[in-house]
Design a protein around this motif. Structure first.
Motif, PDB file in Angstrom:
ATOM      1  N   TYR A  56       0.825  -1.209   0.000  1.00  0.00           N
ATOM      2  CA  TYR A  56       0.000   0.000   0.000  1.00  0.00           C
ATOM      3  C   TYR A  56       0.861   1.261   0.000  1.00  0.00           C
ATOM      4  O   TYR A  56       1.953   1.269   0.576  1.00  0.00           O
ATOM      5  CB  TYR A  56      -0.877   0.068   1.263  1.00  0.00           C
ATOM      6  CG  TYR A  56      -1.964  -0.959   1.366  1.00  0.00           C
ATOM      7  CD1 TYR A  56      -2.979  -1.040   0.420  1.00  0.00           C
ATOM      8  CD2 TYR A  56      -2.013  -1.837   2.441  1.00  0.00           C
ATOM      9  CE1 TYR A  56      -3.999  -1.968   0.538  1.00  0.00           C
ATOM     10  CE2 TYR A  56      -3.026  -2.771   2.566  1.00  0.00           C
ATOM     11  CZ  TYR A  56      -4.016  -2.833   1.608  1.00  0.00           C
ATOM     12  OH  TYR A  56      -5.024  -3.751   1.727  1.00  0.00           O
ATOM     13  N   THR A  57       0.304   2.352  -0.557  1.00  0.00           N
ATOM     14  CA  THR A  57       0.912   3.667  -0.368  1.00  0.00           C
ATOM     15  C   THR A  57       0.610   4.089   1.074  1.00  0.00           C
ATOM     16  O   THR A  57      -0.263   3.512   1.731  1.00  0.00           O
ATOM     17  CB  THR A  57       0.321   4.718  -1.335  1.00  0.00           C
ATOM     18  OG1 THR A  57      -1.087   4.814  -1.118  1.00  0.00           O
ATOM     19  CG2 THR A  57       0.625   4.379  -2.783  1.00  0.00           C
ATOM     20  N   ASP A  58       1.313   5.101   1.556  1.00  0.00           N
ATOM     21  CA  ASP A  58       1.083   5.574   2.927  1.00  0.00           C
ATOM     22  C   ASP A  58      -0.343   6.078   3.132  1.00  0.00           C
ATOM     23  O   ASP A  58      -0.880   5.992   4.232  1.00  0.00           O
ATOM     24  CB  ASP A  58       2.072   6.685   3.298  1.00  0.00           C
ATOM     25  CG  ASP A  58       3.491   6.157   3.458  1.00  0.00           C
ATOM     26  OD1 ASP A  58       3.665   4.941   3.701  1.00  0.00           O
ATOM     27  OD2 ASP A  58       4.427   6.964   3.334  1.00  0.00           O
ATOM     28  N   ASP A  59      -0.955   6.611   2.070  1.00  0.00           N
ATOM     29  CA  ASP A  59      -2.311   7.164   2.181  1.00  0.00           C
ATOM     30  C   ASP A  59      -3.366   6.292   1.509  1.00  0.00           C
ATOM     31  O   ASP A  59      -4.443   6.764   1.167  1.00  0.00           O
ATOM     32  CB  ASP A  59      -2.349   8.577   1.596  1.00  0.00           C
ATOM     33  CG  ASP A  59      -2.002   8.607   0.109  1.00  0.00           C
ATOM     34  OD1 ASP A  59      -1.497   7.591  -0.421  1.00  0.00           O
ATOM     35  OD2 ASP A  59      -2.233   9.649  -0.531  1.00  0.00           O
ATOM     36  N   ALA A  60      -3.068   5.025   1.350  1.00  0.00           N
ATOM     37  CA  ALA A  60      -4.017   4.113   0.688  1.00  0.00           C
ATOM     38  C   ALA A  60      -5.335   4.053   1.451  1.00  0.00           C
ATOM     39  O   ALA A  60      -5.378   4.210   2.672  1.00  0.00           O
ATOM     40  CB  ALA A  60      -3.424   2.713   0.593  1.00  0.00           C
ATOM     41  N   GLN A  61      -6.393   3.814   0.698  1.00  0.00           N
ATOM     42  CA  GLN A  61      -7.702   3.588   1.302  1.00  0.00           C
ATOM     43  C   GLN A  61      -8.038   2.113   1.147  1.00  0.00           C
ATOM     44  O   GLN A  61      -7.992   1.568   0.049  1.00  0.00           O
ATOM     45  CB  GLN A  61      -8.775   4.436   0.624  1.00  0.00           C
ATOM     46  CG  GLN A  61      -8.589   5.898   0.880  1.00  0.00           C
ATOM     47  CD  GLN A  61      -9.798   6.703   0.451  1.00  0.00           C
ATOM     48  OE1 GLN A  61     -10.817   6.182   0.033  1.00  0.00           O
ATOM     49  NE2 GLN A  61      -9.679   7.998   0.571  1.00  0.00           N
ATOM     50  N   VAL A  62      -8.354   1.468   2.258  1.00  0.00           N
ATOM     51  CA  VAL A  62      -8.727   0.060   2.258  1.00  0.00           C
ATOM     52  C   VAL A  62     -10.196   0.007   2.647  1.00  0.00           C
ATOM     53  O   VAL A  62     -10.605   0.606   3.641  1.00  0.00           O
ATOM     54  CB  VAL A  62      -7.858  -0.757   3.242  1.00  0.00           C
ATOM     55  CG1 VAL A  62      -8.211  -2.228   3.177  1.00  0.00           C
ATOM     56  CG2 VAL A  62      -6.373  -0.529   2.941  1.00  0.00           C
ATOM     57  N   MET A  63     -10.979  -0.715   1.832  1.00  0.00           N
ATOM     58  CA  MET A  63     -12.433  -0.738   2.021  1.00  0.00           C
ATOM     59  C   MET A  63     -12.934  -2.175   2.150  1.00  0.00           C
ATOM     60  O   MET A  63     -13.451  -2.749   1.196  1.00  0.00           O
ATOM     61  CB  MET A  63     -13.099  -0.023   0.834  1.00  0.00           C
ATOM     62  CG  MET A  63     -12.716   1.450   0.768  1.00  0.00           C
ATOM     63  SD  MET A  63     -13.122   2.225  -0.803  1.00  0.00           S
ATOM     64  CE  MET A  63     -11.562   2.033  -1.659  1.00  0.00           C
ATOM     65  N   CYS A 145      -0.393   0.020  -4.299  1.00  0.00           N
ATOM     66  CA  CYS A 145      -1.850   0.038  -4.274  1.00  0.00           C
ATOM     67  C   CYS A 145      -2.331   1.269  -3.499  1.00  0.00           C
ATOM     68  O   CYS A 145      -1.930   1.470  -2.353  1.00  0.00           O
ATOM     69  CB  CYS A 145      -2.376  -1.229  -3.619  1.00  0.00           C
ATOM     70  SG  CYS A 145      -4.176  -1.357  -3.621  1.00  0.00           S
ATOM     71  N   VAL A 146      -3.190   2.080  -4.130  1.00  0.00           N
ATOM     72  CA  VAL A 146      -3.723   3.277  -3.484  1.00  0.00           C
ATOM     73  C   VAL A 146      -5.154   3.080  -2.998  1.00  0.00           C
ATOM     74  O   VAL A 146      -5.641   3.861  -2.184  1.00  0.00           O
ATOM     75  CB  VAL A 146      -3.649   4.522  -4.397  1.00  0.00           C
ATOM     76  CG1 VAL A 146      -2.206   4.860  -4.728  1.00  0.00           C
ATOM     77  CG2 VAL A 146      -4.464   4.342  -5.658  1.00  0.00           C
ATOM     78  N   ALA A 147      -5.837   2.048  -3.521  1.00  0.00           N
ATOM     79  CA  ALA A 147      -7.205   1.753  -3.076  1.00  0.00           C
ATOM     80  C   ALA A 147      -7.431   0.255  -3.212  1.00  0.00           C
ATOM     81  O   ALA A 147      -7.089  -0.345  -4.233  1.00  0.00           O
ATOM     82  CB  ALA A 147      -8.226   2.526  -3.898  1.00  0.00           C
ATOM     83  N   ASP A 148      -7.992  -0.334  -2.177  1.00  0.00           N
ATOM     84  CA  ASP A 148      -8.211  -1.780  -2.110  1.00  0.00           C
ATOM     85  C   ASP A 148      -9.601  -2.016  -1.544  1.00  0.00           C
ATOM     86  O   ASP A 148      -9.894  -1.585  -0.426  1.00  0.00           O
ATOM     87  CB  ASP A 148      -7.143  -2.407  -1.208  1.00  0.00           C
ATOM     88  CG  ASP A 148      -7.237  -3.919  -1.100  1.00  0.00           C
ATOM     89  OD1 ASP A 148      -7.907  -4.553  -1.931  1.00  0.00           O
ATOM     90  OD2 ASP A 148      -6.606  -4.465  -0.164  1.00  0.00           O
ATOM     91  N   MET A 149     -10.432  -2.662  -2.330  1.00  0.00           N
ATOM     92  CA  MET A 149     -11.812  -2.920  -1.894  1.00  0.00           C
ATOM     93  C   MET A 149     -12.129  -4.394  -2.145  1.00  0.00           C
ATOM     94  O   MET A 149     -11.823  -4.919  -3.210  1.00  0.00           O
ATOM     95  CB  MET A 149     -12.778  -2.030  -2.682  1.00  0.00           C
ATOM     96  CG  MET A 149     -14.213  -2.168  -2.272  1.00  0.00           C
ATOM     97  SD  MET A 149     -15.179  -0.919  -3.173  1.00  0.00           S
ATOM     98  CE  MET A 149     -16.689  -1.015  -2.263  1.00  0.00           C
ATOM     99  N   PHE A 150     -12.717  -5.040  -1.155  1.00  0.00           N
ATOM    100  CA  PHE A 150     -13.094  -6.438  -1.344  1.00  0.00           C
ATOM    101  C   PHE A 150     -14.406  -6.718  -0.618  1.00  0.00           C
ATOM    102  O   PHE A 150     -14.726  -6.097   0.384  1.00  0.00           O
ATOM    103  CB  PHE A 150     -11.992  -7.389  -0.873  1.00  0.00           C
ATOM    104  CG  PHE A 150     -11.390  -7.084   0.464  1.00  0.00           C
ATOM    105  CD1 PHE A 150     -11.832  -7.727   1.601  1.00  0.00           C
ATOM    106  CD2 PHE A 150     -10.362  -6.151   0.583  1.00  0.00           C
ATOM    107  CE1 PHE A 150     -11.268  -7.458   2.837  1.00  0.00           C
ATOM    108  CE2 PHE A 150      -9.789  -5.874   1.818  1.00  0.00           C
ATOM    109  CZ  PHE A 150     -10.246  -6.531   2.945  1.00  0.00           C
TER     110      PHE A 150
END
Length: 170
Positions: A56-63, A145-150
């Motif tokens: 992840y990047t430091d400011d990634a959003q995980v959803m 990865c800047v955004a991760d949604m699952f």
């Protein structure tokens, strides 16, 4: 004749000064992201929280499903560690599609995951679902990865019935 030569010289100069198209690196970028995604899945399967979060990047959003958005690596690490601590945890994911923008700076990945755990009664439980990742090329040329949604494919658990009181039961 002088005018013709001047026009041709200006036209040549104009063409020479046009910005050249950047080389198309999409195939190489797709291969790199597929490799990174496979390594990431392997790190999660090995329950290595530090390695898992490193994608992840430091400011990634995980959803994650049924949870608020996580906005930083510390929160993402806590989420992953919580999953790794579940009894019987194992699993991973596989990309189905990797699409890199022509600009070569963004890409997205879609695929499926499968996770296993043991419920409170000791019964094995399997969760299958899908995911969407957005990857961004970093200044050093690496991908993160800047955004991760699952989300799960399992049917939603119906809410518990609400008891209503009628005049007869009051």
């Amino acid at each position: 004749m002088f005018r013709l030569l001047l026009v041709l010289a200006l036209l040549s100069l104009s063409i020479a000064c046009q910005p050249q198209a950047a080389p198309d690196t999409r195939a190489a970028d797709e291969a790199a992201i597929r490799k990174l995604d496979a390594e990431w899945s392997k790190a999660a399967g090995a329950k290595d929280a530090d390695k898992t979060v490193s994608y992840y990047t430091d400011d990634a959003q995980v959803m994650p499903a049924n949870s608020p958005v996580i906005h930083d690596k510390a929160g993402a690490r806590a989420m992953w560690q919580g999953m790794f601590n579940m009894p019987g945890f194992s699993g991973g994911w596989k990309p189905a599609k990797v699409d890199v923008a022509r600009s070569g700076d963004l890409a997205y990945v879609t695929g499926t995951y499968e996770m296993h755990e043991t419920d409170a009664s000791g019964k094995p439980k399997t969760d299958k679902g899908k995911y969407l990742e957005v990857w961004k090329k970093q200044a050093d040329g690496s991908w993160k990865c800047v955004a991760d949604m699952f989300s799960t494919d399992l049917p939603a658990t119906p809410p518990a019935p609400v008891e209503t009181k009628t005049a007869a039961t009051k």
